[in-house]
Design a protein around this motif. Structure first.
Motif, PDB file in Angstrom:
ATOM      1  N   LEU A 411       0.826  -1.206   0.000  1.00 36.67           N
ATOM      2  CA  LEU A 411       0.000   0.000   0.000  1.00 36.67           C
ATOM      3  C   LEU A 411       0.862   1.259   0.000  1.00 36.67           C
ATOM      4  O   LEU A 411       0.715   2.144  -0.852  1.00 36.67           O
ATOM      5  N   ILE A 412       1.773   1.348   0.957  1.00 33.11           N
ATOM      6  CA  ILE A 412       2.574   2.565   1.111  1.00 33.11           C
ATOM      7  C   ILE A 412       3.552   2.707  -0.053  1.00 33.11           C
ATOM      8  O   ILE A 412       3.746   3.815  -0.582  1.00 33.11           O
ATOM      9  N   ASP A 413       4.149   1.610  -0.492  1.00 33.87           N
ATOM     10  CA  ASP A 413       5.068   1.652  -1.627  1.00 33.87           C
ATOM     11  C   ASP A 413       4.349   2.132  -2.889  1.00 33.87           C
ATOM     12  O   ASP A 413       4.883   2.953  -3.647  1.00 33.87           O
ATOM     13  N   ASP A 414       3.139   1.632  -3.114  1.00 33.69           N
ATOM     14  CA  ASP A 414       2.341   2.081  -4.265  1.00 33.69           C
ATOM     15  C   ASP A 414       2.059   3.580  -4.191  1.00 33.69           C
ATOM     16  O   ASP A 414       2.198   4.303  -5.181  1.00 33.69           O
ATOM     17  N   LEU A 415       1.639   4.047  -3.032  1.00 32.83           N
ATOM     18  CA  LEU A 415       1.274   5.456  -2.880  1.00 32.83           C
ATOM     19  C   LEU A 415       2.460   6.373  -3.142  1.00 32.83           C
ATOM     20  O   LEU A 415       2.348   7.369  -3.856  1.00 32.83           O
ATOM     21  N   ILE A 416       3.592   6.043  -2.542  1.00 35.19           N
ATOM     22  CA  ILE A 416       4.755   6.928  -2.628  1.00 35.19           C
ATOM     23  C   ILE A 416       5.385   6.895  -4.026  1.00 35.19           C
ATOM     24  O   ILE A 416       5.796   7.924  -4.559  1.00 35.19           O
ATOM     25  N   ASN A 417       5.462   5.720  -4.639  1.00 32.06           N
ATOM     26  CA  ASN A 417       6.172   5.578  -5.914  1.00 32.06           C
ATOM     27  C   ASN A 417       5.292   5.760  -7.143  1.00 32.06           C
ATOM     28  O   ASN A 417       5.791   6.128  -8.200  1.00 32.06           O
ATOM     29  N   LYS A 418       3.994   5.492  -7.003  1.00 31.61           N
ATOM     30  CA  LYS A 418       3.106   5.603  -8.160  1.00 31.61           C
ATOM     31  C   LYS A 418       2.107   6.745  -8.017  1.00 31.61           C
ATOM     32  O   LYS A 418       1.536   7.203  -9.004  1.00 31.61           O
ATOM     33  N   GLY A 419       1.875   7.188  -6.772  1.00 32.56           N
ATOM     34  CA  GLY A 419       0.857   8.209  -6.564  1.00 32.56           C
ATOM     35  C   GLY A 419      -0.518   7.650  -6.855  1.00 32.56           C
ATOM     36  O   GLY A 419      -0.689   6.457  -7.151  1.00 32.56           O
ATOM     37  N   THR A 420      -1.525   8.483  -6.814  1.00 31.31           N
ATOM     38  CA  THR A 420      -2.874   8.043  -7.168  1.00 31.31           C
ATOM     39  C   THR A 420      -3.712   9.252  -7.542  1.00 31.31           C
ATOM     40  O   THR A 420      -3.630  10.300  -6.902  1.00 31.31           O
ATOM     41  N   GLU A 421      -4.485   9.107  -8.612  1.00 35.74           N
ATOM     42  CA  GLU A 421      -5.355  10.200  -9.043  1.00 35.74           C
ATOM     43  C   GLU A 421      -6.819   9.871  -8.760  1.00 35.74           C
ATOM     44  O   GLU A 421      -7.702  10.652  -9.072  1.00 35.74           O
ATOM     45  N   GLU A 422      -7.060   8.687  -8.199  1.00 38.05           N
ATOM     46  CA  GLU A 422      -8.405   8.290  -7.780  1.00 38.05           C
ATOM     47  C   GLU A 422      -8.263   7.589  -6.439  1.00 38.05           C
ATOM     48  O   GLU A 422      -7.163   7.125  -6.099  1.00 38.05           O
ATOM     49  N   PRO A 423      -9.316   7.538  -5.646  1.00 38.15           N
ATOM     50  CA  PRO A 423      -9.189   6.904  -4.325  1.00 38.15           C
ATOM     51  C   PRO A 423      -8.605   5.494  -4.433  1.00 38.15           C
ATOM     52  O   PRO A 423      -9.141   4.638  -5.126  1.00 38.15           O
ATOM     53  N   LYS A 594      12.595  11.212  -5.432  1.00 34.55           N
ATOM     54  CA  LYS A 594      13.874  11.029  -4.731  1.00 34.55           C
ATOM     55  C   LYS A 594      13.954   9.663  -4.038  1.00 34.55           C
ATOM     56  O   LYS A 594      13.980   9.571  -2.807  1.00 34.55           O
ATOM     57  N   PRO A 595      13.982   8.590  -4.820  1.00 36.83           N
ATOM     58  CA  PRO A 595      14.021   7.245  -4.227  1.00 36.83           C
ATOM     59  C   PRO A 595      15.282   7.029  -3.398  1.00 36.83           C
ATOM     60  O   PRO A 595      16.342   7.597  -3.702  1.00 36.83           O
ATOM     61  N   GLU A 596      15.153   6.226  -2.371  1.00 34.85           N
ATOM     62  CA  GLU A 596      16.280   5.965  -1.479  1.00 34.85           C
ATOM     63  C   GLU A 596      17.133   4.799  -1.958  1.00 34.85           C
ATOM     64  O   GLU A 596      18.292   4.677  -1.581  1.00 34.85           O
ATOM     65  N   THR A 597      16.543   3.896  -2.759  1.00 34.13           N
ATOM     66  CA  THR A 597      17.277   2.717  -3.242  1.00 34.13           C
ATOM     67  C   THR A 597      16.983   2.468  -4.715  1.00 34.13           C
ATOM     68  O   THR A 597      16.002   2.988  -5.266  1.00 34.13           O
ATOM     69  N   ILE A 598      17.828   1.631  -5.346  1.00 36.09           N
ATOM     70  CA  ILE A 598      17.602   1.223  -6.734  1.00 36.09           C
ATOM     71  C   ILE A 598      16.268   0.488  -6.845  1.00 36.09           C
ATOM     72  O   ILE A 598      15.512   0.668  -7.802  1.00 36.09           O
ATOM     73  N   GLY A 599      15.965  -0.353  -5.862  1.00 37.52           N
ATOM     74  CA  GLY A 599      14.699  -1.091  -5.863  1.00 37.52           C
ATOM     75  C   GLY A 599      13.507  -0.167  -5.889  1.00 37.52           C
ATOM     76  O   GLY A 599      12.561  -0.367  -6.658  1.00 37.52           O
ATOM     77  N   GLN A 600      13.525   0.869  -5.054  1.00 40.17           N
ATOM     78  CA  GLN A 600      12.420   1.826  -5.024  1.00 40.17           C
ATOM     79  C   GLN A 600      12.326   2.563  -6.350  1.00 40.17           C
ATOM     80  O   GLN A 600      11.233   2.774  -6.882  1.00 40.17           O
ATOM     81  N   ALA A 601      13.467   2.960  -6.918  1.00 46.78           N
ATOM     82  CA  ALA A 601      13.470   3.669  -8.198  1.00 46.78           C
ATOM     83  C   ALA A 601      12.814   2.829  -9.291  1.00 46.78           C
ATOM     84  O   ALA A 601      12.076   3.348 -10.135  1.00 46.78           O
ATOM     85  N   SER A 602      13.042   1.510  -9.265  1.00 49.23           N
ATOM     86  CA  SER A 602      12.498   0.625 -10.300  1.00 49.23           C
ATOM     87  C   SER A 602      10.982   0.523 -10.235  1.00 49.23           C
ATOM     88  O   SER A 602      10.351   0.110 -11.205  1.00 49.23           O
ATOM     89  N   ARG A 603      10.386   0.882  -9.091  1.00 56.23           N
ATOM     90  CA  ARG A 603       8.931   0.758  -8.931  1.00 56.23           C
ATOM     91  C   ARG A 603       8.196   2.070  -9.184  1.00 56.23           C
ATOM     92  O   ARG A 603       6.974   2.136  -9.023  1.00 56.23           O
ATOM     93  N   ILE A 604       8.907   3.117  -9.548  1.00 54.99           N
ATOM     94  CA  ILE A 604       8.268   4.411  -9.784  1.00 54.99           C
ATOM     95  C   ILE A 604       7.584   4.408 -11.150  1.00 54.99           C
ATOM     96  O   ILE A 604       8.193   4.054 -12.161  1.00 54.99           O
ATOM     97  N   SER A 605       6.320   4.789 -11.162  1.00 55.84           N
ATOM     98  CA  SER A 605       5.566   4.847 -12.407  1.00 55.84           C
ATOM     99  C   SER A 605       6.214   5.870 -13.344  1.00 55.84           C
ATOM    100  O   SER A 605       6.449   7.007 -12.960  1.00 55.84           O
ATOM    101  N   GLY A 606       6.521   5.437 -14.586  1.00 54.74           N
ATOM    102  CA  GLY A 606       7.125   6.353 -15.554  1.00 54.74           C
ATOM    103  C   GLY A 606       8.624   6.192 -15.690  1.00 54.74           C
ATOM    104  O   GLY A 606       9.231   6.765 -16.601  1.00 54.74           O
TER     105      GLY A 606
END
Length: 621
Positions: A411-423, A594-606
């Motif tokens: 949940l938190i990883d999705d929110l921070i790395n992908k954001g959300t434009e709908e609930p 501003k991802p903290e790790t390579i793993g987090q960067a790989s999950r960012i939408s875009g």
């Protein structure tokens, strides 16, 4: 008048209650601010907890030492384990709850927690100095100092309620909206947006004809949410019912579309895709002749009924006219109409994985302010924000759950790395490691963390270790216990699975899809006697681990590969704009999050695989 608090929590919904309890239990001095002490932990929408993936979240909260599971158990009127016909990764606990008792139990729990003070008043802004939180400001002009602040404002930030052509300010019907915080945060440089949610009408249960509806009873052998022995599974349950809309209902609803705020452009915010209003359903799925309606009691001692599946913002006269064309609702009396509500949220890409904001130190956001929907999603964020607000004040490393450790981590990883434009709503499909993140093993996964932090009790930790050791002991026995053909072949034939020609271990038999551990026990008296010393949860745990061992092992191997990427840190000062080989979108997204790790960067939408290759080469990996 006030001391300097370690943590101030603004808002006393599901997120706020979990945040306040967690921080206080861990040792912080907490102030819980709410506009109305009488609506602490109000179930604003349906009187239920859990469901698909949400039930796993409630179990995870409980395993860490949160209260949502215990409160749900104490106020439960019905329990059902959803998706039992599917594999264990899909099993999801859900309860119907007594709305009034749920709120009462939460308030009693908070009042009995040392370190929590309460203050009833609207918080209109935060106090910031040198980009660090210093406290909050109230509508009476009071300034209350704090070392950290958690904002859990729900649907109250500049909330507007829509019923047909009428609109009024409010965070819930009958309650005022919260003013000032959005404007304050925008001045500080935050971005905001608008979202929409809705709720159905409530009706008088005495006016319904249940005989023409389908009854929906609770499980024959109900379970509960909490792993602890402080609550019991329900001894009695209350039934729900199912009915359906029809063509007449749809035609009646369509008559009010010209006065619908959803269709005439008055509502700008995006609503939850997976929980659409009834007018949205009949508009988007015009080919469908009926939609399911769940008739849910609001509690043990009330006649109020929640009409689940009939969320609407149409005029109240259209709502009642359409309701009375539903089977069983011909004489329905309405207590209050459904409505839509628009409110401010702040895109969660502005947060760190700890739920602390990137702009202001020691300021945390949790719940619908982050663009989520649902009690369970909010409560889990509140728990993590409360833990991390305490940790920040005490100069302890933030507590961050990985995607492979919990649905809360997903949940938190999705929110921070992908954001959300709908609930945002949690589903099992969002978790790539859902076979590891089952509802039955949340205690094994997370209680050691909760105990280490001082949130879960020693008693729960010891119970978890006992469950783990007894499960291992039982698996070991099942791997060694051999059964002969003459003993079990009649039973195998009965269960339509191939008979055996030589002795076989129980472990090998359990891998057959037609057989469960209790089925095999019934085939052999000595085995049945041996298994009787183990509790139901141990038997279930051993069976799942044996039956799905190869799949579980594959997921663990995938986790190991991905965790290697999460070990590779990215320097805080990284200037992505200077890496010209990155795509324009990659530079923009990496620079923003501003991802903290390579793993987090790989999950960012875009951020594309090509961007990741360039980034790892640039970092010398």
């Amino acid at each position: 008048m006030f001391p300097v608090y370690d943590v101030i929590v603004v808002g006393a919904g599901h997120a706020g209650c979990e945040a306040a309890h967690a921080a206080a239990k861990m040792g912080s001095k907490v102030l819980l601010c709410t506009m109305n002490m009488n609506t602490i932990a109000q179930m604003s929408c349906n009187p239920a907890m859990g469901g698909v993936a949400k039930g796993q979240i409630v179990r995870e909260i409980d395993a860490l030492g949160g209260k949502s599971g215990i409160i749900s158990d104490k106020s439960m009127i019905q329990f059902r384990m959803l998706n039992r016909s599917k594999g264990p990764a899909m099993w999801s606990p859900r309860s119907q709850n007594d709305r009034m008792r749920f709120a009462e139990e939460w308030r009693l729990a908070l009042e009995s927690t040392p370190n929590i003070d309460f203050w009833q008043e609207m918080v209109t802004g935060i106090i910031v100095k040198d980009k660090r939180i210093k406290g909050v400001r109230t509508s009476l002009g009071l300034e209350i100092q704090a070392k950290s602040v958690v904002l859990t404002n729900g649907t109250f930030l500049n909330g507007i309620i829509h019923i047909g052509e009428k609109q009024m300010g409010g965070g819930r019907t009958g309650e005022r909206a919260a003013k000032g915080i959005t404007e304050n945060l925008l001045e500080l440089g935050f971005e905001s947006g608008r979202m929409k949610t809705g709720t159905p009408p409530r009706v008088d249960g005495r006016s319904l004809n249940y005989e023409v509806m389908e009854i929906q009873e609770g499980d024959e052998n109900p379970e509960k949410f909490s792993y602890s022995d402080t609550t019991l599974a329900p001894l009695k349950q209350k039934s729900c019912w199912i009915t359906y809309t029809n063509k007449e209902v749809h035609e009646t609803l369509s008559e009010g579309f010209d006065r619908s705020p959803m269709f005439n452009g008055r509502i700008q915010g995006l609503g939850p895709r997976y929980c659409p209003s009834i007018e949205d359903k009949i508009n988007r799925f015009a080919e469908r002749e009926r939609h399911q309606i769940f008739v849910e009691p609001e509690g043990w001692d009330t006649v109020e009924i929640y009409v689940n599946g009939f969320s609407t913002s149409l005029p109240e006269d259209v709502q009642l006219k359409a309701l009375r064309k539903i089977t069983g609702f011909e004489k329905a009396k309405m207590f209050r109409p459904g409505y839509a509500i628009e409110y401010d949220y702040f895109p969660p890409t502005q947060l760190k994985l700890s739920l602390e904001t990137k702009l202001i130190d020691n300021l945390f956001f949790a719940g619908q302010i982050n663009g989520t929907t649902g009690y369970e999603e909010a409560a889990s964020q509140g728990l993590i924000a409360g833990i991390n607000a305490h940790n920040k004040v005490k100069e302890i490393e933030p507590f961050i759950l990985k995607r492979s450790e919990a649905y809360i981590g997903v949940l938190i990883d999705d929110l921070i790395n992908k954001g959300t434009e709908e609930p945002y709503r949690m589903f099992t499909s969002r978790a790539e490691f859902r076979l590891l993140l089952r509802q039955d093993n949340a205690d094994l996964r997370l209680t050691p963390y909760g105990y280490e932090m001082g949130l879960a009790d020693e008693r729960d930790f010891l119970r978890t270790k006992d469950k783990e050791s007894k499960t291992d002991e039982l698996i070991n026995k099942l791997e060694k216990t051999r059964l002969s053909p003459d003993t079990i072949n009649p039973g195998l034939i009965k269960h339509q699975t191939a008979p055996i020609k030589e002795n076989i271990t129980v472990e090998k038999l359990l891998k057959r899809p037609q057989l469960g551990i209790n089925d095999i026990a019934q085939m052999n008296d000595s085995l049945r006697e041996e298994l009787s010393q183990y509790g139901k949860n141990i038997l279930e745990q051993a069976e799942i681990q044996i039956k799905y061992r190869s799949y579980i092992d594959k997921e663990r191997q995938m986790v190991e590969k991905i965790s290697n990427l999460d070990q590779l840190k990215i320097p805080n000062h990284m200037d992505y704009s200077s890496i010209k080989a990155l795509s324009a979108e990659g530079r923009q997204k990496l620079g923003k999050i501003k991802p903290e790790t390579i793993g987090q960067a790989s999950r960012i939408s875009g951020v594309s695989p090509a961007d990741m290759s360039i980034l790892t080469i640039y970092l010398g990996r």
